[in-house]
Design a protein around this motif. Structure first.
Motif, PDB file in Angstrom:
ATOM      1  N   ARG A 274      -8.528  -2.184   6.378  1.00 19.48           N
ATOM      2  CA  ARG A 274      -8.331  -2.120   4.925  1.00 19.48           C
ATOM      3  C   ARG A 274      -7.697  -3.398   4.397  1.00 19.48           C
ATOM      4  O   ARG A 274      -8.031  -3.864   3.307  1.00 19.48           O
ATOM      5  CB  ARG A 274      -7.456  -0.909   4.569  1.00 19.48           C
ATOM      6  N   LEU A 275      -6.790  -3.973   5.171  1.00 18.94           N
ATOM      7  CA  LEU A 275      -6.158  -5.230   4.761  1.00 18.94           C
ATOM      8  C   LEU A 275      -7.203  -6.336   4.631  1.00 18.94           C
ATOM      9  O   LEU A 275      -7.157  -7.136   3.691  1.00 18.94           O
ATOM     10  CB  LEU A 275      -5.072  -5.632   5.760  1.00 18.94           C
ATOM     11  N   ASN A 276      -8.144  -6.374   5.561  1.00 19.90           N
ATOM     12  CA  ASN A 276      -9.188  -7.404   5.512  1.00 19.90           C
ATOM     13  C   ASN A 276     -10.032  -7.282   4.255  1.00 19.90           C
ATOM     14  O   ASN A 276     -10.413  -8.292   3.646  1.00 19.90           O
ATOM     15  CB  ASN A 276     -10.093  -7.292   6.744  1.00 19.90           C
ATOM     16  N   ILE A 277     -10.336  -6.057   3.859  1.00 20.48           N
ATOM     17  CA  ILE A 277     -11.128  -5.843   2.639  1.00 20.48           C
ATOM     18  C   ILE A 277     -10.373  -6.353   1.419  1.00 20.48           C
ATOM     19  O   ILE A 277     -10.954  -6.968   0.518  1.00 20.48           O
ATOM     20  CB  ILE A 277     -11.473  -4.344   2.488  1.00 20.48           C
ATOM     21  N   LEU A 278      -9.067  -6.119   1.393  1.00 16.83           N
ATOM     22  CA  LEU A 278      -8.245  -6.605   0.280  1.00 16.83           C
ATOM     23  C   LEU A 278      -8.155  -8.128   0.265  1.00 16.83           C
ATOM     24  O   LEU A 278      -8.137  -8.755  -0.809  1.00 16.83           O
ATOM     25  CB  LEU A 278      -6.834  -6.014   0.386  1.00 16.83           C
ATOM     26  N   LEU A 279      -8.111  -8.725   1.460  1.00 24.24           N
ATOM     27  CA  LEU A 279      -7.916 -10.169   1.555  1.00 24.24           C
ATOM     28  C   LEU A 279      -9.190 -10.977   1.318  1.00 24.24           C
ATOM     29  O   LEU A 279      -9.122 -12.128   0.883  1.00 24.24           O
ATOM     30  CB  LEU A 279      -7.339 -10.520   2.931  1.00 24.24           C
ATOM     31  N   ALA A 280     -10.327 -10.384   1.606  1.00 24.79           N
ATOM     32  CA  ALA A 280     -11.580 -11.134   1.534  1.00 24.79           C
ATOM     33  C   ALA A 280     -11.805 -11.822   0.189  1.00 24.79           C
ATOM     34  O   ALA A 280     -12.225 -12.991   0.154  1.00 24.79           O
ATOM     35  CB  ALA A 280     -12.749 -10.216   1.883  1.00 24.79           C
ATOM     36  N   PRO A 281     -11.539 -11.178  -0.956  1.00 22.07           N
ATOM     37  CA  PRO A 281     -11.815 -11.854  -2.236  1.00 22.07           C
ATOM     38  C   PRO A 281     -10.849 -12.982  -2.594  1.00 22.07           C
ATOM     39  O   PRO A 281     -11.168 -13.821  -3.438  1.00 22.07           O
ATOM     40  CB  PRO A 281     -11.695 -10.714  -3.268  1.00 22.07           C
TER      41      PRO A 281
ATOM     42  N   LEU B 102       0.810  -1.213   0.000  1.00 20.70           N
ATOM     43  CA  LEU B 102       0.000   0.000   0.000  1.00 20.70           C
ATOM     44  C   LEU B 102       0.847   1.269   0.000  1.00 20.70           C
ATOM     45  O   LEU B 102       0.353   2.339  -0.380  1.00 20.70           O
ATOM     46  CB  LEU B 102      -0.960  -0.016   1.194  1.00 20.70           C
ATOM     47  N   GLU B 103       2.111   1.163   0.383  1.00 22.36           N
ATOM     48  CA  GLU B 103       3.017   2.305   0.296  1.00 22.36           C
ATOM     49  C   GLU B 103       3.190   2.753  -1.153  1.00 22.36           C
ATOM     50  O   GLU B 103       3.572   3.899  -1.421  1.00 22.36           O
ATOM     51  CB  GLU B 103       4.390   1.952   0.881  1.00 22.36           C
ATOM     52  N   TYR B 104       2.911   1.846  -2.100  1.00 22.90           N
ATOM     53  CA  TYR B 104       3.126   2.126  -3.529  1.00 22.90           C
ATOM     54  C   TYR B 104       1.816   2.201  -4.315  1.00 22.90           C
ATOM     55  O   TYR B 104       1.839   2.226  -5.540  1.00 22.90           O
ATOM     56  CB  TYR B 104       4.077   1.068  -4.122  1.00 22.90           C
ATOM     57  N   GLY B 105       0.685   2.245  -3.602  1.00 26.38           N
ATOM     58  CA  GLY B 105      -0.579   2.499  -4.262  1.00 26.38           C
ATOM     59  C   GLY B 105      -1.450   1.269  -4.459  1.00 26.38           C
ATOM     60  O   GLY B 105      -1.015   0.127  -4.299  1.00 26.38           O
ATOM     61  N   ASP B 106      -2.698   1.540  -4.823  1.00 26.14           N
ATOM     62  CA  ASP B 106      -3.689   0.471  -4.978  1.00 26.14           C
ATOM     63  C   ASP B 106      -3.363  -0.459  -6.135  1.00 26.14           C
ATOM     64  O   ASP B 106      -3.559  -1.674  -6.033  1.00 26.14           O
ATOM     65  CB  ASP B 106      -5.081   1.078  -5.175  1.00 26.14           C
ATOM     66  N   ALA B 107      -2.897   0.089  -7.266  1.00 23.45           N
ATOM     67  CA  ALA B 107      -2.607  -0.751  -8.435  1.00 23.45           C
ATOM     68  C   ALA B 107      -1.484  -1.735  -8.115  1.00 23.45           C
ATOM     69  O   ALA B 107      -1.551  -2.915  -8.479  1.00 23.45           O
ATOM     70  CB  ALA B 107      -2.236   0.117  -9.636  1.00 23.45           C
ATOM     71  N   PHE B 108      -0.460  -1.259  -7.433  1.00 28.10           N
ATOM     72  CA  PHE B 108       0.650  -2.132  -7.045  1.00 28.10           C
ATOM     73  C   PHE B 108       0.144  -3.236  -6.119  1.00 28.10           C
ATOM     74  O   PHE B 108       0.520  -4.404  -6.256  1.00 28.10           O
ATOM     75  CB  PHE B 108       1.741  -1.305  -6.355  1.00 28.10           C
TER      76      PHE B 108
END
Length: 202
Positions: free
Chosen positions: A180-187, A139-145
Motif C-alpha cells: 500500500r505504501l508503494n501505491i501511495l508513493l508512486a505518484p 495511515l493510522e489517521y486515515g486516507d485524507a490525512f
C-alpha cells in the motif's frame, strides 16, 4: 494538573508513527491536526545516517499536517536529543486546526523546526526506510490525512533511495507491509513501481 502543566509536541514526520515515538520516550494521547504558518520540506538533517529528513520552516500562509502528542515534561530531553539539529519553539493555539470534531486539549504546544532548507542530494537522499515509517503512521489517521502529508510536503523531486535491503534509518520498521505504501508513493516519487517493489528481508 492545570493546563499550563500539560505539554504537547507537534510531530510532522516519524513522530506521527506511534511505534516510532515509543522508541524515544513516554507519550500520551494524540490528536491529528493541521499546523498553520509552517511549511514542510525534505531537507538534509541526518548527515550521520546518509539520508534526508522532513523539516518545517516558518512560512506565513502555508500549512502542514501532523499529530499533537502529549509528552510529560520530564521526557522532553529525550525528544530534544532525537530532534538534534532542529530548534524547539512554542506554538499558539490558533495555529492548530483539528481534523476531528473533538476540541484540542489546553496546554503548551511545541514544534521542532529549522531556519533553512538544504536540498537532498545523492549522498543524503530521501530514504524509503524512513518514509515508510512516516506513511504507515499517517495511515493510522486515515486516507485524507495521508494524502495531506504527501500534498503538503515539498521536495519530492529530490533523489530518493530504496534502502529497504540495507536500511539507513535507525528506527526502521522492517515488518511493515509495503504494497500500500508503494501505491501511495508512486505518484510523488522519482522511483518506478519496479524500483519501489523491492522490500525488506523477511
Amino acid at each position: 494538573m492545570s493546563s499550563l502543566d500539560r505539554h504537547f509536541i507537534l510531530g510532522y514526520g516519524s513522530l506521527i508513527n506511534g511505534e516510532s515515538r515509543s522508541m524515544t520516550g513516554e507519550t500520551g494521547n494524540v490528536w491529528p491536526v493541521k499546523l498553520q504558518g509552517f511549511e514542510r520540506h525534505w531537507s538534509v538533517m541526518s548527515v550521520d545516517y546518509g539520508m534526508s529528513s522532513v523539516a518545517v520552516i516558518e512560512a506565513p500562509e502555508k500549512a502542514c499536517n501532523g499529530v499533537l502528542v502529549e509528552v510529560p515534561y520530564d521526557q522532553f530531553a529525550l525528544f530534544d536529543e532525537r530532534e538534534k539539529g532542529y530548534q524547539r519553539v512554542m506554538l499558539k493555539a490558533e495555529q492548530l486546526i483539528a481534523y476531528q470534531d473533538d476540541p484540542l486539549p489546553e496546554g503548551t504546544y511545541w514544534v521542532y523546526h529549522t531556519r533553512d532548507v538544504v536540498e537532498p542530494h545523492h549522498h543524503c537522499p530521501i530514504a524509503l526506510s524512513y518514509l515508510d515509517v512516516i506513511l504507515s503512521g499517517c495511515l493510522e489517521y486515515g486516507d485524507a490525512f495521508t494524502q495531506d502529508f504527501l500534498t503538503l510536503t515539498k521536495g519530492w523531486t529530490s533523489p530518493l533511495l530504496n534502502d529497504r535491503k540495507a536500511p539507513r534509518y535507525p528506527r526502521v520498521q522492517p515488518d511493515l507491509a509495503t504494497e500500500r505504501l508503494n501505491i501511495l508513493l508512486a505518484p510523488v516519487t522519482t522511483l518506478t513501481i519496479k524500483e519501489l517493489s523491492v522490500t525488506y528481508e523477511s
